[in-house]
Design a protein around this motif. Structure first.
Motif, PDB file in Angstrom:
ATOM      1  N   PRO A 196       9.068   4.539   1.918  1.00  0.00           N
ATOM      2  CA  PRO A 196       9.194   4.527   0.598  1.00  0.00           C
ATOM      3  C   PRO A 196       9.923   5.526  -0.084  1.00  0.00           C
ATOM      4  CG  PRO A 196       6.938   4.566   0.998  1.00  0.00           C
ATOM      5  CD  PRO A 196       7.533   4.819   2.427  1.00  0.00           C
ATOM      6  N   GLY A 197      10.511   5.230  -1.271  1.00  0.00           N
ATOM      7  CA  GLY A 197      11.111   6.384  -2.119  1.00  0.00           C
ATOM      8  C   GLY A 197      12.258   6.199  -2.144  1.00  0.00           C
ATOM      9  N   GLN A 198      12.953   7.189  -2.654  1.00  0.00           N
ATOM     10  CA  GLN A 198      14.432   7.318  -2.547  1.00  0.00           C
ATOM     11  C   GLN A 198      15.142   7.617  -1.256  1.00  0.00           C
ATOM     12  OE1 GLN A 198      16.495   6.896  -5.427  1.00  0.00           O
ATOM     13  NE2 GLN A 198      14.941   6.608  -6.760  1.00  0.00           N
ATOM     14  N   PRO A 215       5.909  -8.538   0.108  1.00  0.00           N
ATOM     15  CA  PRO A 215       4.910  -7.935   0.909  1.00  0.00           C
ATOM     16  C   PRO A 215       5.177  -8.300   2.495  1.00  0.00           C
ATOM     17  CG  PRO A 215       3.948  -8.721  -1.058  1.00  0.00           C
ATOM     18  CD  PRO A 215       5.182  -9.280  -1.073  1.00  0.00           C
ATOM     19  N   LEU A 216       4.964  -7.214   3.304  1.00  0.00           N
ATOM     20  CA  LEU A 216       4.962  -7.427   4.626  1.00  0.00           C
ATOM     21  C   LEU A 216       3.732  -8.339   5.108  1.00  0.00           C
ATOM     22  CD1 LEU A 216       6.103  -3.934   5.862  1.00  0.00           C
ATOM     23  CD2 LEU A 216       7.430  -6.133   5.886  1.00  0.00           C
ATOM     24  N   GLY A 217       4.084  -9.472   5.751  1.00  0.00           N
ATOM     25  CA  GLY A 217       3.071 -10.098   6.280  1.00  0.00           C
ATOM     26  C   GLY A 217       3.024 -11.417   5.218  1.00  0.00           C
ATOM     27  N   GLN A 218       3.746 -11.329   4.407  1.00  0.00           N
ATOM     28  CA  GLN A 218       3.488 -12.586   3.372  1.00  0.00           C
ATOM     29  C   GLN A 218       5.097 -13.281   3.564  1.00  0.00           C
ATOM     30  OE1 GLN A 218       1.927 -11.893  -0.374  1.00  0.00           O
ATOM     31  NE2 GLN A 218       0.426 -10.641   0.376  1.00  0.00           N
ATOM     32  N   GLU A 219       5.829 -12.973   4.455  1.00  0.00           N
ATOM     33  CA  GLU A 219       7.178 -13.406   4.377  1.00  0.00           C
ATOM     34  C   GLU A 219       6.989 -14.872   4.733  1.00  0.00           C
ATOM     35  OE1 GLU A 219       7.656  -9.265   6.164  1.00  0.00           O
ATOM     36  OE2 GLU A 219       6.101 -11.020   6.041  1.00  0.00           O
ATOM     37  N   LYS A 220       7.960 -15.818   4.173  1.00  0.00           N
ATOM     38  CA  LYS A 220       7.883 -17.376   4.490  1.00  0.00           C
ATOM     39  C   LYS A 220       8.413 -17.360   5.954  1.00  0.00           C
ATOM     40  CE  LYS A 220       8.324 -18.939  -0.115  1.00  0.00           C
ATOM     41  NZ  LYS A 220       9.308 -19.924  -1.029  1.00  0.00           N
ATOM     42  N   GLU A 221       7.990 -18.256   7.083  1.00  0.00           N
ATOM     43  CA  GLU A 221       8.501 -18.356   8.220  1.00  0.00           C
ATOM     44  C   GLU A 221       9.697 -19.500   8.074  1.00  0.00           C
ATOM     45  OE1 GLU A 221       6.947 -19.970  12.597  1.00  0.00           O
ATOM     46  OE2 GLU A 221       5.507 -19.616  10.854  1.00  0.00           O
ATOM     47  N   ALA A 271       0.761  -1.095  -0.111  1.00  0.00           N
ATOM     48  CA  ALA A 271       0.138  -0.099  -0.171  1.00  0.00           C
ATOM     49  C   ALA A 271       1.121   1.339  -0.185  1.00  0.00           C
ATOM     50  CB  ALA A 271      -1.126   0.091   1.198  1.00  0.00           C
ATOM     51  N   ALA A 272       0.473   2.135  -0.664  1.00  0.00           N
ATOM     52  CA  ALA A 272       1.073   3.442  -0.942  1.00  0.00           C
ATOM     53  C   ALA A 272       1.367   4.090   0.594  1.00  0.00           C
ATOM     54  CB  ALA A 272       0.581   4.349  -1.948  1.00  0.00           C
ATOM     55  N   GLY A 273       2.716   4.593   0.713  1.00  0.00           N
ATOM     56  CA  GLY A 273       3.041   5.226   2.047  1.00  0.00           C
ATOM     57  C   GLY A 273       3.385   4.277   3.117  1.00  0.00           C
ATOM     58  N   THR A 274       3.186   2.886   3.004  1.00  0.00           N
ATOM     59  CA  THR A 274       3.462   2.041   4.098  1.00  0.00           C
ATOM     60  C   THR A 274       4.923   1.843   4.310  1.00  0.00           C
ATOM     61  OG1 THR A 274       1.329   1.097   3.382  1.00  0.00           O
ATOM     62  CG2 THR A 274       2.866  -0.111   5.124  1.00  0.00           C
ATOM     63  N   PRO A 275       5.424   2.055   5.425  1.00  0.00           N
ATOM     64  CA  PRO A 275       6.897   2.043   5.583  1.00  0.00           C
ATOM     65  C   PRO A 275       7.171   0.556   5.235  1.00  0.00           C
ATOM     66  CG  PRO A 275       5.825   2.928   7.456  1.00  0.00           C
ATOM     67  CD  PRO A 275       4.646   2.415   6.579  1.00  0.00           C
ATOM     68  N   SER A 276       8.666   0.334   5.052  1.00  0.00           N
ATOM     69  CA  SER A 276       9.249  -1.068   4.656  1.00  0.00           C
ATOM     70  C   SER A 276      10.287  -1.713   5.654  1.00  0.00           C
ATOM     71  CB  SER A 276       9.609  -1.048   3.209  1.00  0.00           C
ATOM     72  OG  SER A 276       8.343  -0.996   2.308  1.00  0.00           O
ATOM     73  N   THR A 277      10.453  -2.659   5.508  1.00  0.00           N
ATOM     74  CA  THR A 277      11.686  -3.284   6.218  1.00  0.00           C
ATOM     75  C   THR A 277      12.689  -3.666   5.041  1.00  0.00           C
ATOM     76  OG1 THR A 277      10.353  -4.239   8.111  1.00  0.00           O
ATOM     77  CG2 THR A 277      12.677  -5.219   7.696  1.00  0.00           C
ATOM     78  N   ALA A 309       7.051   0.511  -1.117  1.00  0.00           N
ATOM     79  CA  ALA A 309       6.142   0.531  -0.001  1.00  0.00           C
ATOM     80  C   ALA A 309       5.620  -0.737   0.496  1.00  0.00           C
ATOM     81  CB  ALA A 309       5.093   1.481  -0.303  1.00  0.00           C
ATOM     82  N   GLY A 310       5.589  -0.860   1.861  1.00  0.00           N
ATOM     83  CA  GLY A 310       5.076  -1.901   2.375  1.00  0.00           C
ATOM     84  C   GLY A 310       5.602  -3.458   2.139  1.00  0.00           C
ATOM     85  N   MET A 311       6.786  -3.420   2.052  1.00  0.00           N
ATOM     86  CA  MET A 311       7.743  -4.597   1.575  1.00  0.00           C
ATOM     87  C   MET A 311       8.757  -4.992   2.655  1.00  0.00           C
ATOM     88  SD  MET A 311       6.131  -5.143  -1.408  1.00  0.00           S
ATOM     89  CE  MET A 311       7.157  -6.234  -2.300  1.00  0.00           C
ATOM     90  N   LYS A 312       9.291  -6.114   2.483  1.00  0.00           N
ATOM     91  CA  LYS A 312      10.436  -6.541   3.154  1.00  0.00           C
ATOM     92  C   LYS A 312      11.421  -6.626   1.864  1.00  0.00           C
ATOM     93  CE  LYS A 312      12.734 -10.066   5.949  1.00  0.00           C
ATOM     94  NZ  LYS A 312      12.569 -11.170   6.712  1.00  0.00           N
ATOM     95  N   VAL A 313      12.195  -5.923   1.955  1.00  0.00           N
ATOM     96  CA  VAL A 313      13.277  -5.461   0.827  1.00  0.00           C
ATOM     97  C   VAL A 313      14.837  -5.928   0.980  1.00  0.00           C
ATOM     98  CG1 VAL A 313      14.202  -4.037  -0.723  1.00  0.00           C
ATOM     99  CG2 VAL A 313      12.058  -3.575   0.068  1.00  0.00           C
ATOM    100  N   GLN A 314      15.250  -7.007   0.290  1.00  0.00           N
ATOM    101  CA  GLN A 314      16.491  -7.626   0.527  1.00  0.00           C
ATOM    102  C   GLN A 314      17.654  -6.819  -0.444  1.00  0.00           C
ATOM    103  OE1 GLN A 314      17.308  -9.939   2.778  1.00  0.00           O
ATOM    104  NE2 GLN A 314      15.521 -10.810   3.380  1.00  0.00           N
ATOM    105  N   VAL A 315      18.466  -5.968   0.194  1.00  0.00           N
ATOM    106  CA  VAL A 315      19.595  -5.338  -0.645  1.00  0.00           C
ATOM    107  C   VAL A 315      20.940  -6.018  -0.340  1.00  0.00           C
ATOM    108  CG1 VAL A 315      20.582  -2.857  -0.735  1.00  0.00           C
ATOM    109  CG2 VAL A 315      18.203  -3.077  -0.335  1.00  0.00           C
ATOM    110  N   GLN A 316      21.733  -6.132  -1.588  1.00  0.00           N
ATOM    111  CA  GLN A 316      22.942  -6.591  -1.724  1.00  0.00           C
ATOM    112  C   GLN A 316      24.004  -5.493  -1.951  1.00  0.00           C
ATOM    113  OE1 GLN A 316      24.422  -9.665  -0.828  1.00  0.00           O
ATOM    114  NE2 GLN A 316      26.173  -8.779  -0.862  1.00  0.00           N
TER     115      GLN A 316
END
Length: 252
Positions: A110-112, A156-162, A71-77, A135-142
């Motif tokens: 979200p954003g730059q 998407p946050l909340g859909q991560e595999k346990e 969702a737009a504007g939702t913080p991410s991890t 927005a609203g995601m768990k993002v892996q950065v290398q």
């Protein structure tokens, strides 16, 4: 076009355009008229020709799927991994160090976003620039050794595999390359930088991110390998990918 007539060996030739028809001079007027009409029809067909088949429009390619975004504007991890021990900040703020080369940042807008990473020999700069955070995601950065930042995964946050921690004794992974390469496991470089065989001992069982970069050229391959407990695992890395070639119980 008006018909042209001439006499040839007692016959009358009628030519219209590219068509020619001959009738006897003794033929009746009706027969001669029919001959002229036939020539006109033939000439018209030749002039018009068969209509060229219309070319089929090129098949439209399906639009490339847009990367998933919440969702737009939702913080991410954001999880940032480096190839060496590092310190990472996003917008000047520190996160939580999960490992020597692994940092987690929560509630990232979200954003730059400005990302700065230092570490390695003499705590040099590993990266300084911006990353486009969805927005609203768990993002892996290398962050690799060439000061490049790549978003490798977004969920998407909340859909991560346990991920259940694997249990058992550690294993050994041997990666072979056809030419000199460097191997990173879970973002941390292992073994010699320029080698064709890299052996990693005491690797915890479970799923690991494997990355191989070839010294000659810029080709890099990545995959996830599920390492069993108390095993010796052999893998081969080529520019086409990474695959396990053999697994056997670890000698004690």
């Amino acid at each position: 076009m008006a018909p042209l007539s001439r006499r040839v060996d007692g016959e009358q030739g009628v030519t219209v355009g590219q068509g020619r028809f001959t009738v006897s001079r003794k033929a009746s007027a009706a027969m001669r008229l029919a001959a002229v009409v036939a020539v006109l029809v033939t000439s018209s067909a030749l002039a018009q020709g068969t209509p060229a088949a219309q070319a089929k429009p090129p098949a439209s390619k399906p639009a490339a799927a847009k990367p998933a975004e919440g969702a737009a504007g939702t913080p991410s991890t954001v999880i940032v991994r480096c190839t060496d021990d590092c310190t990472v900040k996003i917008d000047g703020k520190s996160g939580v160090r999960q490992a020597a080369n692994n940092w987690e940042f929560k509630d990232v807008q979200p954003g730059q976003r400005r990302v700065d990473a230092t570490g390695g020999f003499l705590n040099r700069s590993l990266y300084g620039g911006f990353a486009d955070i969805p927005a609203g995601m768990k993002v892996q950065v290398q962050i690799d050794g060439s000061k490049r930042l790549t978003i490798t995964e977004r969920t998407p946050l909340g859909q991560e595999k346990e991920v259940k921690p694997a249990t058992g004794e550690p294993s050994m992974l041997t990666v072979r390359c056809p030419k000199q390469c460097s191997v990173s496991i879970d973002g941390l470089r292992k073994g010699a930088a320029n080698s064709q065989v890299v052996a990693v001992r005491d690797l915890p069982p479970g799923e690991h991110d494997i990355e191989v970069k070839f010294v000659l050229g810029t080709k890099m391959v990545r995959t996830k390998l599920n390492i069993p407990a108390a095993s010796e695992v052999f893998a081969t890395a080529t520019e086409g990918g990474i695959s396990i070639t053999n697994t056997k119980p670890l000698a004690k």
